[in-house]
Design an enzyme around this catalytic site. Structure first.
Site, PDB file in Angstrom:
ATOM      1  N   PRO A 297      17.068  -7.194  80.274  1.00  0.00           N
ATOM      2  CA  PRO A 297      16.908  -6.024  81.201  1.00  0.00           C
ATOM      3  C   PRO A 297      15.636  -5.404  81.165  1.00  0.00           C
ATOM      4  O   PRO A 297      15.860  -3.898  80.664  1.00  0.00           O
ATOM      5  CB  PRO A 297      18.134  -5.121  80.681  1.00  0.00           C
ATOM      6  N   CYS A 298      14.620  -5.678  81.817  1.00  0.00           N
ATOM      7  CA  CYS A 298      13.445  -4.859  81.737  1.00  0.00           C
ATOM      8  C   CYS A 298      13.775  -3.842  82.889  1.00  0.00           C
ATOM      9  O   CYS A 298      12.980  -2.708  82.811  1.00  0.00           O
ATOM     10  CB  CYS A 298      12.261  -5.885  82.293  1.00  0.00           C
TER      11      CYS A 298
END
Length: 164
Positions: free
Chosen positions: A130-131
């Site tokens: 989850p950047c």
């Protein structure tokens, strides 16, 4: 020679391109128009088989029924990038973290936020890693390899941002 498998999976963000190693680990997940997106090579094998679980989990995520991906992944990077990517894996659904906080988590000096940003931007596993949950120190929605519009959609989906 090693085989790379690939497929497209439909999503609310557009068709996702997934690649996998011969052993089944997900090696990349990219969105249309992504900066430095994976490009399918001529000798790769299109086969949806290795991606059934990824497709199931992505559908559950977009339906609001999955908050944490549990997929085997294999993404190669420098030791620094791999540390940053591991730190991204620890950012919970519905949460955010700053680049400075990621730097602290990986033991890098505060001045390394640019390097952290480069590592975050090089994440080959969008959504799954989850950047999109990384924001600026002032709370701003800084860059996202998949485009800021998609970052907003993902953070809205996770309840971080209010619906438009």
């Amino acid at each position: 020679m090693t085989t790379t498998y690939w497929t497209h999976v439909d999503s609310p963000l557009g068709p996702l391109l997934l690649t996998a190693a011969p052993t089944g680990e997900l090696t990349s997940l990219t969105v249309p128009g992504q900066k430095k997106a994976t490009v399918v090579l001529e000798d790769w094998t299109r086969d949806a088989g290795p991606f059934r679980e990824a497709e199931r989990q992505l559908a559950a995520y977009f339906a609001g029924d999955l908050k944490e991906f549990r997929l085997p992944t294999r993404a190669a990077g420098t030791p620094f990038r791999e540390k940053v990517w591991a730190a991204l894996d620890d950012v919970p659904y519905g949460g955010t973290v700053t680049y400075g906080e990621i730097a602290a988590r990986v033991g890098a000096p505060r001045a390394a936020v640019r390097a952290v940003g480069g590592a975050v931007g090089a994440n080959p596993l969008l959504i799954v890693r989850p950047c999109h949950r990384v924001i600026g120190a002032d709370g701003s929605l800084t860059g996202y390899a998949g485009g800021l519009e998609r970052k907003v959609r993902l953070l809205t989906h996770e309840g971080v941002l209010p619906p438009a």
